[in-house]
Design an enzyme around this catalytic site. Structure first.
Site, PDB file in Angstrom:
ATOM      1  N   GLY A  49       0.836  -1.197   0.000  1.00 42.95           N
ATOM      2  CA  GLY A  49       0.000   0.000   0.000  1.00 42.95           C
ATOM      3  C   GLY A  49       0.866   1.238   0.000  1.00 42.95           C
TER       4      GLY A  49
ATOM      5  N   GLN B 106       2.854   9.867   1.689  1.00 43.60           N
ATOM      6  CA  GLN B 106       4.173   9.224   1.624  1.00 43.60           C
ATOM      7  C   GLN B 106       4.989   9.662   0.414  1.00 43.60           C
ATOM      8  OE1 GLN B 106       2.349   5.127   2.402  1.00 43.60           O
ATOM      9  NE2 GLN B 106       4.374   4.925   3.317  1.00 43.60           N
TER      10      GLN B 106
ATOM     11  N   CYS C 293       6.459  -0.247   7.106  1.00 43.17           N
ATOM     12  CA  CYS C 293       6.005   0.933   6.383  1.00 43.17           C
ATOM     13  C   CYS C 293       7.109   1.388   5.441  1.00 43.17           C
ATOM     14  CB  CYS C 293       5.670   2.039   7.383  1.00 43.17           C
ATOM     15  SG  CYS C 293       5.110   3.577   6.617  1.00 43.17           S
ATOM     16  N   LEU C 294       6.737   1.716   4.205  1.00 44.85           N
ATOM     17  CA  LEU C 294       7.744   2.161   3.230  1.00 44.85           C
ATOM     18  C   LEU C 294       8.413   3.462   3.675  1.00 44.85           C
ATOM     19  CD1 LEU C 294       5.861   1.461  -0.141  1.00 44.85           C
ATOM     20  CD2 LEU C 294       7.690   0.102   0.916  1.00 44.85           C
TER      21      LEU C 294
ATOM     22  N   HIS D 282      -3.981   0.942   7.685  1.00 45.12           N
ATOM     23  CA  HIS D 282      -2.643   1.542   7.740  1.00 45.12           C
ATOM     24  C   HIS D 282      -2.570   2.769   6.819  1.00 45.12           C
ATOM     25  CE1 HIS D 282       1.940   1.050   7.909  1.00 45.12           C
ATOM     26  NE2 HIS D 282       1.763   1.903   6.919  1.00 45.12           N
ATOM     27  N   GLU D 283      -3.077   2.622   5.593  1.00 45.07           N
ATOM     28  CA  GLU D 283      -3.004   3.740   4.633  1.00 45.07           C
ATOM     29  C   GLU D 283      -3.942   4.879   5.044  1.00 45.07           C
ATOM     30  OE1 GLU D 283      -0.524   3.636   2.841  1.00 45.07           O
ATOM     31  OE2 GLU D 283      -0.187   1.493   3.049  1.00 45.07           O
TER      32      GLU D 283
ATOM     33  N   HIS E 162      -2.308   7.040   7.434  1.00 43.24           N
ATOM     34  CA  HIS E 162      -1.362   7.980   6.811  1.00 43.24           C
ATOM     35  C   HIS E 162      -2.060   9.280   6.412  1.00 43.24           C
ATOM     36  CE1 HIS E 162       2.545   6.090   6.532  1.00 43.24           C
ATOM     37  NE2 HIS E 162       2.060   4.985   5.986  1.00 43.24           N
TER      38      HIS E 162
HETATM   39 ZN    ZN Z   1       3.019   3.190   5.887  1.00 44.88          ZN
END
Ligand code: ZN
Length: 177
Positions: A46, A51, A88-89, A130-131, A134
């Site tokens: 995701g 991000q 997480c990226l 999770h997204e 963000h």
């Molecule tokens: Zn993340």
């Protein structure tokens, strides 16, 4: 389409509340394509607009064979509890167990601006939550105990000292490794 740089822990945009998207237009669709391309290159499940430095309410998911965009997403219903490891990226190499709802009902707009409703569980439900976090400036670390969070953040900062607040992702390699 273009690969975007991914913002990392410490970048202020990760703490911003993203703004609703008034109209899903061609510019939005191009941005959605960029999100998909960047998520794929980074091998994530995701990716949210924050991000890549854009505080607008749009995120993409590719988990358990389900690949979709969610514009102005909202969780209409949530039930159950489930604990599983997350990463997480924007916080590379940091993983921790997070408790989230196990089943959710998502309401969002698709890439044509059409509303849809989706039931999700397992990894997909987790990725959506999770997204969505963000887009509200929340990171998965915020769900941990203060002590656990402190330890992980301190270690992350030590290991990434002197690095920038964004990172580039490489396009999928065309040469065999
Ligand atoms: Zn993340």
């Amino acid at each position: 389409m273009a690969l975007r740089e991914i913002h990392l822990l410490g970048s202020p945009v990760l703490r911003q509340t993203a703004a609703e998207i008034a109209v899903v237009d061609d510019e939005t669709r191009t941005f959605i394509d960029d999100l998909f391309e960047t998520m794929d290159a980074a091998e994530g499940v995701g990716l949210a607009a924050n991000q890549v430095g854009v505080a607008r309410r749009v995120a993409v998911i590719d988990a358990d064979g389900q690949r979709f965009v969610m514009v102005n997403p909202r969780i209409a219903q949530a039930s159950g509890r489930d604990k599983a490891e997350e990463g997480c990226l924007s916080i590379p190499e940091v993983y921790a167990e997070v408790t989230r709802a196990s089943r959710i009902t998502l309401e969002a707009l698709d890439r044509d601006g059409q509303p849809f409703t989706m039931e999700a569980e397992g990894l997909v439900a987790r990725a959506i939550q999770h997204e969505l976090d963000h887009l509200d400036g929340i990171l998965f670390l915020d769900h941990l105990s203060p002590l656990k969070r402190q330890v992980l953040v301190a270690r992350y900062k030590r290991e990434h000292r002197g690095e920038g607040l964004t990172r580039s992702v490489a396009p999928p390699s065309s040469t065999p490794s």
